[in-house]
Design an enzyme around this catalytic site. Structure first.
Site, PDB file in Angstrom:
ATOM      1  N   PRO A 147       0.824  -1.224   0.000  1.00  0.00           N
ATOM      2  CA  PRO A 147       0.000   0.000   0.000  1.00  0.00           C
ATOM      3  C   PRO A 147       0.851   1.264   0.000  1.00  0.00           C
ATOM      4  CG  PRO A 147      -0.846  -1.592   1.572  1.00  0.00           C
ATOM      5  CD  PRO A 147       0.481  -2.116   1.117  1.00  0.00           C
ATOM      6  N   TYR A 148       1.881   1.276   0.837  1.00  0.00           N
ATOM      7  CA  TYR A 148       2.777   2.432   0.910  1.00  0.00           C
ATOM      8  C   TYR A 148       3.507   2.639  -0.408  1.00  0.00           C
ATOM      9  CZ  TYR A 148       6.725   5.305   2.506  1.00  0.00           C
ATOM     10  OH  TYR A 148       7.676   6.293   2.658  1.00  0.00           O
ATOM     11  N   ALA A 149       4.057   1.559  -0.960  1.00  0.00           N
ATOM     12  CA  ALA A 149       4.775   1.660  -2.230  1.00  0.00           C
ATOM     13  C   ALA A 149       3.849   2.130  -3.351  1.00  0.00           C
ATOM     14  CB  ALA A 149       5.406   0.314  -2.588  1.00  0.00           C
ATOM     15  N   SER A 151       1.289   4.046  -3.037  1.00  0.00           N
ATOM     16  CA  SER A 151       1.024   5.476  -2.850  1.00  0.00           C
ATOM     17  C   SER A 151       2.199   6.321  -3.328  1.00  0.00           C
ATOM     18  CB  SER A 151       0.710   5.767  -1.375  1.00  0.00           C
ATOM     19  OG  SER A 151       1.875   5.729  -0.560  1.00  0.00           O
ATOM     20  N   LYS A 152       3.422   5.842  -3.106  1.00  0.00           N
ATOM     21  CA  LYS A 152       4.589   6.615  -3.528  1.00  0.00           C
ATOM     22  C   LYS A 152       4.790   6.544  -5.041  1.00  0.00           C
ATOM     23  CE  LYS A 152       5.613   8.101   0.560  1.00  0.00           C
ATOM     24  NZ  LYS A 152       5.333   9.521   0.905  1.00  0.00           N
TER      25      LYS A 152
END
Length: 281
Positions: A147-149, A151-152
């Site tokens: 999820p974090y990746a 978003s980035k």
């Protein structure tokens, strides 16, 4: 060159990278509007003005822009530094989709909401800059931080489009891409991992348990093994005030090595190295 006539807005300014940015800008004589959800988290400084802002609320972003506009006086807004962000982890196979929506709402949609709200003030300056705190995860997506990746990666794409859209007006857009940064967030990383694991079904723990153990080990080392937040803050200052800012700042040796390896090595070779680190085989 910078002058007291210049101001910046920094989101997520209460701790970690955001606080380091506030400190760095103020130390260089820049007026800083420190955007936070809790005004009491901002330390008093003659050049720092706390502003209440939850980036997930477009209404709050516009209200904050009105507050800043009224407070600027003869000062002009030179930079929008979009630093606020969160990190959602866990195996994508079992991810709660509402958690993915929350991740994207803060790290992508919220960044655009703030940018839209403050762009009119930046245009008044005539040659302002917009900066996004991204991550090397926007180039290389490791297991269990999907999820974090995501978003980035999305943030990088949005910044790239925005950079080309605003070029005709002389407004620059940069992304900061550090790898591991030593901030207080790592102090509770183990607890966060335990929370994620505790919410997973038994089958998920059975399948991904070894990877979570690797994450615990990585998290313990990260608090003291990363670059200082001041290095990211220095890159932010350069992105706003340098005569020729970079489109992307790979901050720190680790970020540069990861970016180089992921770009040069065959994906099977790189995937194997990542798999060995996370799964042990």
């Amino acid at each position: 060159m910078t002058s007291p006539a210049d101001a910046v807005i920094v989101t997520g300014a209460s701790t970690g990278i955001g606080k380091a940015m506030v400190d760095t800008f103020a130390a260089n004589g820049i007026r800083v509007f420190a955007a936070v959800r809790d005004l009491s988290t901002v330390e008093e400084h003659p050049l720092v003005t706390p502003v209440r802002l939850d980036v997930t609320s477009a209404e709050e972003a516009h209200a904050a822009a009105e507050v800043v506009s009224a407070a600027l006086g003869t000062t002009r807004l030179r930079g929008i530094v979009n630093n606020a962000g969160i990190a959602v982890g866990g195996p994508l196979e079992f991810l709660d989709l509402d958690e993915l929506r929350r991740q994207l709402e803060v790290n992508v949609v919220g960044q655009l909401a703030v940018t839209q709200a403050f762009l009119p003030l930046l245009r008044q300056h005539g040659k302002g800059r917009i900066v996004f705190t991204s991550s090397v995860a926007g180039r290389m997506a490791a297991p269990l931080i999907g999820p974090y990746a995501a978003s980035k990666h999305a943030l990088n794409g949005m910044a790239e489009s925005l950079r080309r859209e605003l070029k005709p007006w002389g407004i620059g857009v940069s992304v900061l891409a550090p790898a591991t940064v030593s901030t207080p967030i790592w102090d509770k990383a183990t607890d966060d991992i335990d929370t994620i694991v505790g919410a997973l079904p038994p089958r998920a723990v059975e399948l991904y348990g070894s990877a979570f153990e690797s994450m615990r080990s990585i998290s313990k080392d990260a608090r003291n093994g990363g670059i200082p937040a001041s290095k990211v803050a220095e890159a932010a200052h350069h992105a706003v005030f340098a005569r020729r800012a970079k489109a992307e700042y790979l901050v720190g040796t680790e970020a540069k090595m990861i970016a180089a390896a992921s770009g040069l090595l065959p994906y099977r070779t790189f995937d194997k190295a990542v798999r060995k680190q996370m799964f042990g085989s």
